[in-house]
Enzyme design. Structure first.
Site, PDB file in Angstrom:
ATOM      1  CG  ASP A 124      -1.989  -1.050   1.199  1.00 24.39           C
ATOM      2  OD1 ASP A 124      -1.684  -2.186   0.780  1.00 24.39           O
ATOM      3  OD2 ASP A 124      -3.124  -0.762   1.611  1.00 24.39           O
ATOM      4  CE  LYS A 187      -5.077   2.266   2.310  1.00 21.58           C
ATOM      5  NZ  LYS A 187      -3.973   1.517   2.961  1.00 21.58           N
ATOM      6  CE  LYS A 216      -6.835  -1.000   2.353  1.00 21.88           C
ATOM      7  NZ  LYS A 216      -5.526  -1.596   2.729  1.00 21.88           N
TER       8      LYS A 216
END
Length: 269
Positions: A124, A187, A216
């Site tokens: 991430d 994300k 996400k």
């Protein structure tokens, strides 16, 4: 490493992406609350700087017990998480460039490689949203591509936009750059800088990336209703430090719904 396009060419792509946005919002299907499929949307997360080894062990046990999709931690804990999760179906996610996103691309790439070599299966990374706001699109692309280059698929790469710091147009730009760099997810947030995920931003992100990427939602997602709202807007993954509370609530709701259905069946008979 290529910059893919000049900043002027990027601008053309971003303008076209804005024009292509659908006018009618889509409501996406949500896995049944409290099921294994619902649990597998959750990245069980612990990113605070003062996390202890006991807390890391605890989230690994929780992730295994609830069968979450992944445990997401900082680089220093990847080795421990790999050991703790061995034999489970839970993936290991590591943050990169967290949480500012302004680190040098070479540093991000080096950290990504270290994480993958240690056993991380997902990354991430925080996009350099300060450069994005300055319209330095080629530099932003190169930054993401540097991480993708050292962590090719099947490593899952999620790019954190930090949507609280961006305008809708900048969110569109970030999505298109992440897509071009072959990331797997965009994300919303780190959870450390301003407001976290919103249904509006998730819907915008999904409208931009369509079926080419996944979305996400993270930051402030603490309840079953929060999860449902994000997934209906297009999120397929939820980042949360409240995963246990979410699943306990979800299982309680599922039991309640089962009892009510049985009662209706008895009354109907």
């Amino acid at each position: 490493m290529t910059t893919r396009y000049t900043d002027e060419e990027w601008l053309d792509h971003i303008n076209q992406a804005e024009k292509d946005l659908p006018n009618t919002p889509v409501i996406f299907k949500v896995p049944d609350v409290g099921t294994e499929a619902f649990a597998k949307t959750i990245d069980h997360t612990l990113l605070k700087l003062d996390a202890t080894k006991e807390q890391i062990d605890a989230i690994c046990e929780e992730a295994t017990r609830f069968d979450f999709k992944s445990v997401c931690v900082r680089l220093k804990w990847v080795d421990r998480v790999v050991h703790s999760l061995r034999g489970s179906s839970v993936d290991i996610a590591c943050v990169v460039g967290f949480h500012e996103g302004t680190q040098d691309s070479a540093e991000k790439a080096a950290d990504a490689k270290t994480a993958v070599d240690a056993g991380a299966t997902e990354l991430d990374m925080v996009m350099n949203y300060e450069l994005l706001k300055q319209k330095k699109y080629s530099e932003v692309y190169t930054d993401v591509a540097a991480v993708r280059d050292v962590a090719p698929y099947p490593i899952i790469l999620k790019v954190i936009l930090e949507t609280s710091q961006l305008s809708p147009r900048e969110i569109v730009a970030g999505c298109k750059i992440a897509e071009a760099a072959k990331a797997d997810f965009v994300k919303t947030s780190t959870g450390f800088n301003g407001k976290g995920a919103t249904q509006e931003n998730v819907r915008l992100m999904k409208s931009v990336v369509g079926d080419n990427m996944k979305v996400k939602a993270s930051g402030g997602v603490k309840t079953v209703n929060d999860c449902i709202a994000m997934m209906e807007a297009g999120a397929e993954r939820i980042g949360a430090s409240s995963g246990v509370g979410i699943m306990e609530e979800a299982k309680s709701l599922r039991k309640q719904a089962t009892r009510e259905a049985r009662m209706e069946g008895v009354e109907g008979y």
